[in-house]
Design a protein around this motif. Structure first.
Motif, PDB file in Angstrom:
ATOM      1  N   THR A 141      -3.051  -3.418 -11.528  1.00  0.00           N
ATOM      2  CA  THR A 141      -4.043  -1.940 -10.924  1.00  0.00           C
ATOM      3  C   THR A 141      -4.248  -1.897 -10.199  1.00  0.00           C
ATOM      4  N   VAL A 142      -3.742  -0.560  -9.285  1.00  0.00           N
ATOM      5  CA  VAL A 142      -4.748   0.181  -8.003  1.00  0.00           C
ATOM      6  C   VAL A 142      -5.173   1.576  -7.748  1.00  0.00           C
ATOM      7  N   THR A 143      -6.559   1.100  -7.313  1.00  0.00           N
ATOM      8  CA  THR A 143      -7.423   2.858  -7.491  1.00  0.00           C
ATOM      9  C   THR A 143      -7.194   2.252  -5.692  1.00  0.00           C
ATOM     10  N   ASN A 144      -6.817   4.189  -5.767  1.00  0.00           N
ATOM     11  CA  ASN A 144      -6.780   4.765  -4.545  1.00  0.00           C
ATOM     12  C   ASN A 144      -9.042   4.982  -4.346  1.00  0.00           C
ATOM     13  N   LYS A 145      -8.767   4.912  -3.421  1.00  0.00           N
ATOM     14  CA  LYS A 145     -10.530   4.293  -2.589  1.00  0.00           C
ATOM     15  C   LYS A 145     -10.497   6.084  -1.781  1.00  0.00           C
ATOM     16  N   THR A 146      -9.357   6.628  -1.444  1.00  0.00           N
ATOM     17  CA  THR A 146      -9.549   7.908  -0.740  1.00  0.00           C
ATOM     18  C   THR A 146      -9.048   9.065  -1.908  1.00  0.00           C
ATOM     19  N   ALA A 147      -9.766  10.154  -1.179  1.00  0.00           N
ATOM     20  CA  ALA A 147      -9.728  11.498  -1.321  1.00  0.00           C
ATOM     21  C   ALA A 147      -8.545  12.432  -1.043  1.00  0.00           C
ATOM     22  N   GLU A 148      -7.109  10.746  -0.612  1.00  0.00           N
ATOM     23  CA  GLU A 148      -6.240  11.388  -0.177  1.00  0.00           C
ATOM     24  C   GLU A 148      -4.823  11.199  -0.736  1.00  0.00           C
ATOM     25  N   GLN A 149      -3.911  12.418  -1.247  1.00  0.00           N
ATOM     26  CA  GLN A 149      -2.750  11.096  -1.623  1.00  0.00           C
ATOM     27  C   GLN A 149      -2.206  10.135  -0.849  1.00  0.00           C
ATOM     28  N   GLN A 150      -1.624   8.544  -1.117  1.00  0.00           N
ATOM     29  CA  GLN A 150      -1.158   8.091  -0.506  1.00  0.00           C
ATOM     30  C   GLN A 150      -0.321   7.116  -0.587  1.00  0.00           C
ATOM     31  N   SER A 151       0.423   7.389  -0.072  1.00  0.00           N
ATOM     32  CA  SER A 151       2.329   7.098  -0.548  1.00  0.00           C
ATOM     33  C   SER A 151       2.499   5.820   0.247  1.00  0.00           C
ATOM     34  N   MET A 152       3.434   4.643   0.090  1.00  0.00           N
ATOM     35  CA  MET A 152       4.302   3.720   1.162  1.00  0.00           C
ATOM     36  C   MET A 152       5.228   2.477   0.645  1.00  0.00           C
ATOM     37  N   THR A 153       5.531   1.858   1.284  1.00  0.00           N
ATOM     38  CA  THR A 153       6.674   1.313   0.238  1.00  0.00           C
ATOM     39  C   THR A 153       6.286   0.313   0.053  1.00  0.00           C
ATOM     40  N   LEU A 154       5.761  -0.696  -0.810  1.00  0.00           N
ATOM     41  CA  LEU A 154       5.092  -2.039  -1.075  1.00  0.00           C
ATOM     42  C   LEU A 154       6.602  -2.811  -1.341  1.00  0.00           C
ATOM     43  N   GLN A 155       5.826  -4.319  -0.422  1.00  0.00           N
ATOM     44  CA  GLN A 155       7.727  -4.626  -0.481  1.00  0.00           C
ATOM     45  C   GLN A 155       7.063  -6.402  -1.262  1.00  0.00           C
ATOM     46  N   LEU A 156       7.965  -6.913  -1.642  1.00  0.00           N
ATOM     47  CA  LEU A 156       7.532  -8.223  -2.594  1.00  0.00           C
ATOM     48  C   LEU A 156       8.137  -9.384  -2.061  1.00  0.00           C
ATOM     49  N   ASN A 157       7.616  -9.987  -1.686  1.00  0.00           N
ATOM     50  CA  ASN A 157       8.331 -11.081  -1.166  1.00  0.00           C
ATOM     51  C   ASN A 157       7.847 -12.517  -2.179  1.00  0.00           C
ATOM     52  N   PHE A 158       8.433 -13.565  -2.392  1.00  0.00           N
ATOM     53  CA  PHE A 158       8.499 -14.855  -2.979  1.00  0.00           C
ATOM     54  C   PHE A 158       9.183 -15.436  -2.043  1.00  0.00           C
ATOM     55  N   ASN A 159       7.970 -16.603  -1.124  1.00  0.00           N
ATOM     56  CA  ASN A 159       7.868 -17.458  -0.289  1.00  0.00           C
ATOM     57  C   ASN A 159       8.393 -19.086  -1.046  1.00  0.00           C
ATOM     58  N   HIS A 160       9.723 -19.403  -0.321  1.00  0.00           N
ATOM     59  CA  HIS A 160       9.822 -21.138  -1.576  1.00  0.00           C
ATOM     60  C   HIS A 160       8.456 -21.869   0.239  1.00  0.00           C
ATOM     61  N   ILE A 161       8.224 -22.721  -0.683  1.00  0.00           N
ATOM     62  CA  ILE A 161       6.873 -23.542  -0.604  1.00  0.00           C
ATOM     63  C   ILE A 161       7.771 -25.191  -0.486  1.00  0.00           C
ATOM     64  N   ILE A 162       7.831 -25.659   0.768  1.00  0.00           N
ATOM     65  CA  ILE A 162       8.371 -26.646   1.648  1.00  0.00           C
ATOM     66  C   ILE A 162       7.090 -27.351   1.090  1.00  0.00           C
ATOM     67  N   THR A 163       6.849 -27.879   1.971  1.00  0.00           N
ATOM     68  CA  THR A 163       5.427 -29.113   2.029  1.00  0.00           C
ATOM     69  C   THR A 163       4.258 -28.001   1.650  1.00  0.00           C
ATOM     70  N   TYR A 164       3.092 -28.883   0.768  1.00  0.00           N
ATOM     71  CA  TYR A 164       1.959 -28.651   1.152  1.00  0.00           C
ATOM     72  C   TYR A 164       0.664 -30.014   1.388  1.00  0.00           C
TER      73      TYR A 164
END
Length: 243
Positions: free
Chosen positions: A51-74
């Motif tokens: 759930t996302v909430t706009n904290k401003t009194a203006e409309q907000q627009s953007m492109t969201l990017q979803l990354n799945f990074n492969h974890i090699i070592t931990y």
């Protein structure tokens, strides 16, 4: 005192102040690590929402990017295949410290257009399909496109198992003394042709003959036969004299 902690409590994280304009809850609807998605059972889609909430009194627009990074070592341990799991808790969703990991950057991130009205609250649904053979631990992050180097809207870790191990074509044949390939008599024959076993299915570079061949004396065939007849006759005469 024994303390039992449920990993479900540590399901991802949101961001209460993203870029000073948005806030988000922790994601839900997915399987948090060290529970896993089983590719062998067809579990190849990761669905989640937040759930996302706009904290401003203006409309907000953007492109969201979803990354799945492969974890090699931990923490210095190789976890690239999704092991170890729950016993050692190598990668536990919500407890993961990415600064102690090495990762392979997602080469095919997912993008989604996002617009939210002033002071509004919306639920965002996203999904990602896992490719065949994509076993391992993954760090998932959602952020404004191009800003993946900082804390995003949401983040979580998943574990993927159930890959089919390839049996391959067996071990490679070992070289023979003659430099050919061993195994099954498939080497090169001394005469320079290919041996019948493992070769071209015939005799190459020579003519096949049957029966017992005559020794090569360097003499014509008729002369050679006459010589053999005289030798036999001489031997018969010697046997008669001894009697």
């Amino acid at each position: 005192m024994l303390v039992i902690v449920s990993t479900a409590v540590f399901a991802g994280e949101g961001n209460t102040n993203y870029l000073g304009i948005l806030s988000s809850t922790a994601p839900s609807g997915y399987k948090p690590s060290p529970t896993w998605y089983d590719l062998s059972a067809g579990q190849n889609t990761v669905n989640f929402q937040f759930t996302v909430t706009n904290k401003t009194a203006e409309q907000q627009s953007m492109t969201l990017q979803l990354n799945f990074n492969h974890i090699i070592t931990y923490k210095g341990q190789n976890v690239s295949d999704g092991q170890p799991g729950v016993t050692n808790g190598a990668v536990v969703d919500g407890q993961f410290d990415e600064t102690q990991s090495t990762q392979t950057q997602d080469a095919t991130p997912t993008f989604m257009a996002f617009t939210i009205a002033p002071n509004a609250t919306e639920t965002v649904h996203m999904s990602r399909t896992l490719g065949a053979g994509a076993c391992g631990y993954y760090q998932a992050d959602v952020a404004k496109a191009g800003l993946m180097g900082q804390k995003g809207l949401v983040g979580f870790e998943i574990r993927v198992l159930g890959c089919t191990t390839s049996t391959g074509s067996g071990p490679s044949p070992s070289p023979t003394a003659g430099g050919g390939t061993g195994g099954g008599g498939g080497g090169t024959s001394p005469s320079g042709g290919t041996s019948p076993s493992g070769g071209t299915g015939g005799v190459s570079g020579s003519t096949a003959t049957s029966g017992i061949g005559l020794a090569n004396t360097g003499l014509p065939v008729l002369t050679g036969l006459a010589g053999l007849f005289l030798v036999a006759l001489g031997g018969f005469g010697l046997r008669r004299r001894r009697k």
